[in-house]
Motif scaffolding. Sequence first.
Motif, PDB file in Angstrom:
ATOM      1  N   GLY A 182       0.819  -1.218   0.000  1.00  0.00           N
ATOM      2  CA  GLY A 182       0.000   0.000   0.000  1.00  0.00           C
ATOM      3  C   GLY A 182       0.849   1.264   0.000  1.00  0.00           C
ATOM      4  O   GLY A 182       0.554   2.221  -0.726  1.00  0.00           O
ATOM      5  N   ILE A 183       1.909   1.271   0.801  1.00  0.00           N
ATOM      6  CA  ILE A 183       2.748   2.471   0.876  1.00  0.00           C
ATOM      7  C   ILE A 183       3.456   2.716  -0.449  1.00  0.00           C
ATOM      8  O   ILE A 183       3.537   3.850  -0.926  1.00  0.00           O
ATOM      9  N   ILE A 184       3.952   1.632  -1.053  1.00  0.00           N
ATOM     10  CA  ILE A 184       4.612   1.789  -2.359  1.00  0.00           C
ATOM     11  C   ILE A 184       3.606   2.311  -3.384  1.00  0.00           C
ATOM     12  O   ILE A 184       3.881   3.272  -4.117  1.00  0.00           O
ATOM     13  N   ALA A 185       2.419   1.695  -3.410  1.00  0.00           N
ATOM     14  CA  ALA A 185       1.414   2.106  -4.388  1.00  0.00           C
ATOM     15  C   ALA A 185       1.035   3.573  -4.181  1.00  0.00           C
ATOM     16  O   ALA A 185       0.975   4.357  -5.140  1.00  0.00           O
ATOM     17  N   ALA A 186       0.827   3.958  -2.914  1.00  0.00           N
ATOM     18  CA  ALA A 186       0.406   5.334  -2.640  1.00  0.00           C
ATOM     19  C   ALA A 186       1.495   6.334  -2.999  1.00  0.00           C
ATOM     20  O   ALA A 186       1.234   7.348  -3.649  1.00  0.00           O
TER      21      ALA A 186
END
Lengths: 421, 413
Positions: free
Chosen positions: A333-337
């Motif tokens: 999620g952090i990478i995607a965001a």
Amino acid sequence: MLRRALTGAGARLAAIIAVFGPGMITSNVDNDAGGIYTYSLCGARYGYRLLWILLPVTLALIVVQEMCARMGTVTGKGLADLIREEFGLRITFLLMMAVLFTNLGNAAADFAGLASALEVVGVSRYVAVPLGAFFIWYLIVFGTYKTAEKVFLVACLVYFAYPISAVLAKPDWSEAIRGTITPSIPWDLGGVSMVVGIIGTTIAPWMQFYLQSSIVEKESRISDYKGVRLDVVLGSIVAVVVAFFIVVACAATLHRAGIFQIASGAEAAEALAPLAGAAAKLLFAFGLAVASLFAACILPLSTAYSVCEGLGLEAGVNRRFKEAPEFYWLYTGIIAASAGMILIPRVPLLPIILISQILNGLLLPVVLVFMALLIRRRSLMGEFVNGPVQDVVTWTTTAALVALAIAMAVTSALPGAAPGY
Amino acid sequence: MSRTHAMVHLSEVLGIPVHDAEGVRLGKLDDLRVDSQRGIVDRIVIRGGGAVRTAAWSAVETFSPEHRRVALVETAAAQSWPGPEADTLCLKRDVLDRQIIDTQGRKVVKVNDIELEPSGQSLVLRRVEVGLAGLVRRLLSGLVSPRLLRRLADGLSQQGIPWDYVAMVEPGTSRIRLKVHQQIATMHPADLADILEDLNRVERKRVMAALDPETAAQALSEAEPSVQAAVVEAMHVEQAADVLEEMAPDEAADILGDLPEERLQAVLDAMEEEEADEVRGLLVFKEDSAGGLMTSDFFQAKAGWTVGETLAMLQKVDDDIIPEMDEIPLSDDAGKLVGIVPLVRLVRAPGGRPVTEFMRRETRAVTTAAPFKDVVERFEKYHLRALAVVDEFNDLKGIINIEDVLSRLVKGD
């Protein structure tokens, strides 16, 4: 090999190599897009004048990282875990949310660094960012700690690009040495915020969490502690030496040519070309790209470790996706965001990065005070508890960094200060 | 006596104001002390006005989380409290936010909250909460109204572990340690090994200390090699020695071989002479050779014995090597390998005959230096379950069991 084939020096070396990694990786990742920009700006704006700051910064970095390494080795628990057990869930949760948000901003800054560095050599961000994001996601989700660490250690070698581009820039070495040993501060807002910015970019809260978690995941044992400490000390020195060469490269070129203002690390690379040659520019951009990608991997990883530890969820690169779903989803999620943020056209990137920088500054004192309190507890540390001398060093360093961090948060919020990106 | 009748959570009661019989406020409820044997609350701890006081549970007149009210029977019921006694368990201090072992689910979890149930005059410890509901309750208690909080928490995943299945990882005292021991000693060694892998150094040390050497040895031999060395390194030297004595010498040698030199010597010195010598003898072999794989702790018959004598000797064999005895090696007086007798043939043979009549010449034995690959091939080719290992003079040195080969293959180093 024999069960006891190694004795004496050979065995000692093998033991050191076995625990080597976390310290070197953590310190080097610290030279990420934001760090490289800050050092470039420092060299462009003040030439060799502020190089002396790097000496106290090295010491502070070693002191802080050694504390984490010692806590990780002795207790076998990550920092977030210890804070929860000793200070309760609510404090930990607030801390985790702050860490999450700060690191999200930092990771976005790193994807921005990757995008702008590759745009220097003509690669579109819409190719570079998704590919880079996929690569680091795949590495952690499908790799083990061992494979990931090997990739990280190879990535550390890329930082050699900076000493080489510094030499290509033909700096005035005697001036550089003079700047390193004679302290002087330009007493204006820009100068003070530059000093604060350099320290702030070199000692960031995520590092303490990451270092301790990775030492725990590596299962370093107390008998390895000397090796663990050496890893931390060497890593800190290497990271600051790299910073030194970034400042020197920009001082020898941009500052000398009267270019005092740059808006990003990539711009520094562009400006190098006419002054130090195309090779220097490419090296500089290449270093920035790899460093950004490296940090864009470690920051989300550090966040996932900390949040899962704090909330008592399974965490670790060595676990499978099924065993630690929250950990991997958080990482994903952090990478995607953060990667997604960079791809939105006309996204107001600078405010995001500034806010995360200010949060960094506010978070650091809290984390340091917790660390300084934890490492005094005999119930946790046993014989490895801080002695009186270590205690003085710890608290002095903590106090100095707390003052600076607050100064940094304040100066980041003022107009005309050096932005830390 | 007016007390709550509904299930309460520790997070809901901590921080409630405590009053005495005259309505004077004494402070806030800071902790509940538990009689760990019976699993009921026996004292409350009150913090207020810069002092910490305690009162017996029997002196609590009103205990009502709904009205956020706790009151004592009389003023004198609260005495100043010097701090936790060595042999007690305080819920907030010792259980909340700590790691525990769920002996039913066989995993290590962190405690988010604790469920207590009133039963007659007592408040009974029911379950520890490890799910999301407990987390939310902890984070929001005191910030939103208790009723809303209950509704919120009830909608979330409730993962509770009954108190009987909770083993504390940090048993501070001998009594609690006894309870832990009773709980985890009943687990399968392979499950215990998994748990050991999930714990950190300090916790491993504590769990191992709560087990008897035999159980500890079984659990340890099931763990991953890297974990084995770390566990042994975390233990006290004497205790490590006790546990390693219980293991097969070849396993002990494998683990000790991964330790730093000083630690290795210290543990060997603390071990019984005989066991230590066996382990020392094995430490010289390469780990992936036949010598490194074999165990030197096995039953061998002498070529001069009769069948009856051999069977009589078998009666005296240690329990722990029986599973590895499908075939019995025979050696002469000089210790040289002569042949092998399958146990089944021995049992069916007339007791007065020399044992050598029923053996087959052993031509398949390997030398201690034989590489692992050769060992595996031989097992596969001859469908073996055990293989004799000799040195270059054909002196019988040890036995390799199929199980040692399998686990080495699976761990794939």
